[in-house]
Design an enzyme around this catalytic site. Structure first.
Site, PDB file in Angstrom:
ATOM      1  N   ALA A   1       0.873  -1.175   0.000  1.00 33.80           N
ATOM      2  CA  ALA A   1       0.000   0.000   0.000  1.00 33.80           C
ATOM      3  C   ALA A   1       0.908   1.221   0.000  1.00 33.80           C
ATOM      4  O   ALA A   1       2.046   1.145   0.463  1.00 33.80           O
ATOM      5  CB  ALA A   1      -0.872  -0.013   1.246  1.00 33.80           C
TER       6      ALA A   1
ATOM      7  N   GLU B   1       4.461  -5.299   7.363  1.00 34.35           N
ATOM      8  CA  GLU B   1       3.733  -4.240   8.068  1.00 34.35           C
ATOM      9  C   GLU B   1       4.215  -3.993   9.491  1.00 34.35           C
ATOM     10  O   GLU B   1       4.264  -2.851   9.940  1.00 34.35           O
ATOM     11  CB  GLU B   1       2.220  -4.542   8.079  1.00 34.35           C
TER      12      GLU B   1
ATOM     13  N   GLU C   1      -0.939  -9.208  -0.462  1.00 28.18           N
ATOM     14  CA  GLU C   1      -2.360  -9.396  -0.130  1.00 28.18           C
ATOM     15  C   GLU C   1      -3.214  -9.420  -1.400  1.00 28.18           C
ATOM     16  O   GLU C   1      -4.167 -10.192  -1.505  1.00 28.18           O
ATOM     17  CB  GLU C   1      -2.817  -8.289   0.831  1.00 28.18           C
TER      18      GLU C   1
ATOM     19  N   GLY D   1       0.407  -4.924   0.929  1.00 27.25           N
ATOM     20  CA  GLY D   1      -0.796  -4.946   0.081  1.00 27.25           C
ATOM     21  C   GLY D   1      -0.576  -5.642  -1.254  1.00 27.25           C
ATOM     22  O   GLY D   1      -1.527  -6.138  -1.853  1.00 27.25           O
TER      23      GLY D   1
END
Ligand code: COA
Length: 260
Positions: free
Chosen positions: A66, A135, A115, A112
């Protein structure tokens, strides 16, 4: 439709989405997530699209996570909303598409990015790929489904270690873990994906959609996947694809599925 952060190419039933922010290692900012949602929605509604492939532009990254610059100053409420909206709009959305989605992981798939790859129906990778959920090294946890899908795919113990250490695994390790199905060279990644997509396209798209739903229901709270399987199995008997598939078998010819 014009997109700023992604490219879409369609060829013989295969639609390829390329996340196109190479200077930011294809990091998922809000705009990219929104564009991906629109693109997946469009392709799901397009009867000519039988398989969707997603990859990253450049030879370095699938998606490096992200976009950290967008959420670094978020409040508790904004953080929660970021995860909720992202999961609904992209990650759960992709997982529940009835069109098969393959991730071609062509480099870093972090946070992300991993993911997103895990939300796809399955993954293949090039030998330079590196995967991880870093993260906790930023003081946060995976928020786009990583704490749920990684243990589903590689088992709880390995997932815990990968998440706690924030470390990356290479493509060979990812294959050994069952996180990716195949590893190949960078040059062969898209050709391999196309070959697999071709095999999928020989089969009934209606039956494939039903199979995706049944498999996914194994992982949903309060839903019995066996019941879904029974229901979807029965439903297949009313489809034109089933009539064509069984007739073609008995007539010793290749089926030509109408997709209905
Ligand atoms: N969010 C925002 N920008 C990112 C990003 C992310 N997740 N990942 C990479 N970028 C940007 C970098 O800031 C840099 O931008 P700049 O040139 O404007 O400074 C550019 O992409 C290139 O990245 P860089 O770090 O210089 O490349 P590298 O080869 O040295 O390192 C990584 C590659 C993947 C190891 C490193 O970029 C990284 O650790 N990224 C963050 C991974 C992460 O924690 N993801 C989870 C987010 S929740």
């Amino acid at each position: 439709m014009n997109f700023e952060n992604i490219l879409i190419e369609k060829n013989n039933g295969l639609a390829t989405i390329t996340i196109n922010r190479p200077k930011k290692l294809n990091a998922l900012n809000k705009a990219t997530i929104e564009e991906l949602h629109t693109a997946f929605e469009m392709l799901e509604d397009d009867a000519a699209t039988k398989v969707i492939l997603i990859t990253g532009s450049g030879d370095k990254a699938f998606v490096a996570g992200a976009d950290i610059s967008e959420f670094a100053h978020f409040s508790v409420k904004e953080g929660g909303l970021l995860a909720k909206k992202g999961q609904e709009m992209l990650f759960d959305f992709v997982e529940n598409l009835s069109t098969p989605v393959i991730a071609a992981v062509n480099g870093f798939a972090l946070g992300g990015g991993l993911e997103l790859a895990m939300a796809c129906h399955f993954r293949i990778a090039s030998d330079n790929a590196k995967m991880g959920l870093p993260e906790v090294s930023l003081g946060v946890i995976p928020g786009y489904g990583g704490t749920q899908r990684l243990p589903q795919l590689i088992g709880k113990g390995k997932a815990m270690e990968l998440i706690m250490t924030a470390s990356m695994i290479n493509a060979a390790e990812a294959k050994e873990y069952g996180l990716v199905n195949h590893v190949t060279t960078q040059e062969e990644l898209i050709p391999l994906a196309e070959k697999i997509a071709g095999k999928i396209m020989n089969n009934s798209s209606v039956a494939i959609s039903a199979a995706i739903k049944a498999v996914n229901d194994n992982f949903k709270d309060g839903i019995n996947g066996f019941d879904t399987e029974i229901y979807e199995f029965g439903n297949c008997f009313g489809t034109d694809d089933f009539k064509e598939g069984t007739t073609a078998f008995l007539e010793k010819r290749k089926p030509n599925f109408p997709g209905a």
